[in-house]
Design a protein around this motif. Structure first.
Motif, mmCIF file in Angstrom:
data_model
loop_
_atom_site.group_PDB
_atom_site.id
_atom_site.type_symbol
_atom_site.label_atom_id
_atom_site.label_comp_id
_atom_site.label_asym_id
_atom_site.label_seq_id
_atom_site.Cartn_x
_atom_site.Cartn_y
_atom_site.Cartn_z
ATOM 1 N N SER A 62 8.071 2.396 5.312
ATOM 2 C CA SER A 62 7.203 1.235 5.118
ATOM 3 C C SER A 62 6.757 1.188 3.656
ATOM 4 C CB SER A 62 5.989 1.309 6.040
ATOM 5 O OG SER A 62 5.117 2.358 5.619
ATOM 6 N N LYS A 63 6.199 0.057 3.238
ATOM 7 C CA LYS A 63 5.731 -0.079 1.854
ATOM 8 C C LYS A 63 4.683 0.983 1.523
ATOM 9 C CE LYS A 63 8.159 -3.733 0.779
ATOM 10 N NZ LYS A 63 9.268 -3.636 -0.214
ATOM 11 N N ASP A 64 3.771 1.205 2.455
ATOM 12 C CA ASP A 64 2.741 2.223 2.226
ATOM 13 C C ASP A 64 3.352 3.615 2.143
ATOM 14 O OD1 ASP A 64 0.730 0.363 2.162
ATOM 15 O OD2 ASP A 64 0.139 0.633 4.261
ATOM 16 N N GLU A 65 4.352 3.869 2.977
ATOM 17 C CA GLU A 65 5.018 5.171 2.956
ATOM 18 C C GLU A 65 5.793 5.373 1.665
ATOM 19 O OE1 GLU A 65 5.808 6.033 7.709
ATOM 20 O OE2 GLU A 65 7.226 4.787 6.583
ATOM 21 N N SER B 163 4.081 -3.640 10.906
ATOM 22 C CA SER B 163 3.716 -2.496 10.071
ATOM 23 C C SER B 163 4.448 -1.227 10.482
ATOM 24 C CB SER B 163 2.198 -2.262 10.135
ATOM 25 O OG SER B 163 1.826 -1.858 11.431
ATOM 26 N N LYS C 74 5.000 4.154 -1.260
ATOM 27 C CA LYS C 74 4.002 4.480 -2.288
ATOM 28 C C LYS C 74 3.542 5.924 -2.152
ATOM 29 C CE LYS C 74 2.212 -0.259 -2.701
ATOM 30 N NZ LYS C 74 1.035 -1.143 -2.448
ATOM 31 N N LYS C 75 3.317 6.357 -0.916
ATOM 32 C CA LYS C 75 2.864 7.727 -0.669
ATOM 33 C C LYS C 75 3.928 8.736 -1.098
ATOM 34 C CE LYS C 75 2.367 9.141 3.645
ATOM 35 N NZ LYS C 75 1.776 9.405 4.994
#
Length: 354
Positions: A257-260, A27, A262-263
């Motif tokens: 990262s994938k979450d970053e 992650s 999206k953010k």
């Protein structure tokens, strides 16, 4: 003595711990970069001043406090046309915001976003962008090793003329500064001659009679003094909307990262895209007021005469677009791009490119 089932239990705990460590490592393997080199759009216009600069200086920093941002503008980097996107593809810059029409020489697929007079109102323009964005994303990756982040419009690109005009028919034989090859093709289709020159040269060229008319956004023209050397404003968006496309170098994008990711996209949409679309519609109308001697919130109004758009000209624009502009574009792009356009933008505006 440790029993067999205790050994198995310890082994399972150790395995779970190792698995958790691996997940944590995975992650954090992709994390926001330490620094970003960002090129915003034109610093003199509200898109940069009110949305891009505040976002990259404050909004982005709030979301990604460990990343240092070095922000400049198109005027500061002084790279003409597609050169700024070429540097983006090489990783010289991490993020670039520029007018799509500036870079179509290196990616004709992008021209399919903003044909002349294809969207006569901002609601249709938004539908066109939403429909075509996946194709833009593919083109940016293929041609510039980059990822589409956002698309926002400048005010609709309308016609400034020094001499009296009452319809598109009056452009016949006139020299008109065009903002790109698609606009030049459109002008040729109505009997005018499309002239290429830098934006800064336009006011003097209009004043001296080097050109008869020119195309830009209403408020942009007001801010740049075009209303002081032009007499007639024809608010048919024959120059489209001059969409500003923001793209991020693909290697930089993949470092998040994938979450970053999206953010990042969510914060751009909230702090730049949504308010900029609303402001563009306001600036289109406000620019007309400032140019034509009505209440102007940006300063002293000019005294241009506003020419009412003729329904016949809307029909003529569509005819020229279908018969002159789009066929030229079809010759420049692969067949699969034409098919994708027909299945997206074509359905929005009820036109089949061929």
């Amino acid at each position: 003595m440790i029993k067999k089932n205790e050994i198995l239990s310890l082994g399972k705990k150790s395995l779970l711990l190792s698995f958790g460590v691996c997940l944590f490592a995975a992650s954090t393997l992709n994390a926001a970069p330490e620094k970003l080199r960002v090129v915003g759009s034109w610093s003199s216009l509200s898109l940069y001043k009110e949305y891009e600069k505040p976002y990259w200086k404050k909004g982005f920093k709030k979301e990604f406090p460990k990343t240092k941002v070095r922000l400049s503008s198109l005027g500061q980097v002084k790279l003409k046309g597609a050169a700024v996107y070429r540097q983006l593809s090489k990783g010289v810059f991490d993020v670039v915001s520029t007018v799509g029409g500036y870079v179509i020489s290196d990616s004709q697929t992008l021209a399919g976003l903003d044909f002349p007079a294809i969207a006569n109102d901002i609601q249709t323009a938004k539908k066109v962008v939403d429909a075509y964005s996946p194709i833009l994303d593919e083109a940016l990756e293929k041609d510039f090793n980059s990822k589409l982040i956002s698309v926002v419009p400048y005010p609709s690109q309308v016609l400034f003329c020094k001499e009296k005009i009452s319809s598109l028919a009056d452009l016949k034989g006139k020299k008109v500064r065009a903002s790109g090859w698609t606009v030049a093709e459109f002008l040729d289709g109505v009997g005018a001659t499309g002239i290429t020159m830098s934006y800064s040269e336009v006011p003097q060229s209009l004043q001296r009679g080097v050109i008869d008319c020119a195309v830009t956004g209403s408020l942009s023209g007001y801010s740049s003094g075009w209303g002081e050397v032009s007499e007639y404003l024809y608010p048919l968006p024959i120059g489209g909307w001059a969409f500003v496309i923001t793209a991020m170098n693909l290697d930089t994008w993949n470092s998040f990262s994938k979450d970053e990711q999206k953010k990042l996209v969510s914060s751009v949409n909230t702090q730049i895209v949504s308010p900029a679309w609303e402001k563009s519609n306001y600036e289109t109308n406000e620019g007309e007021k400032c140019l034509t001697n009505r209440d102007c919130s940006y300063g002293k109004a000019n005294t241009m005469k506003l020419v009412e758009v003729k329904e016949a000209d809307k029909e003529l624009s569509r005819k020229v677009l279908i018969e002159n502009v789009i066929p030229k574009w079809v010759e420049k792009v692969p067949a699969d791009v034409v098919e994708k356009w027909n299945n997206t933008v074509g359905k929005v505006v009820d036109i089949t490119a061929k």
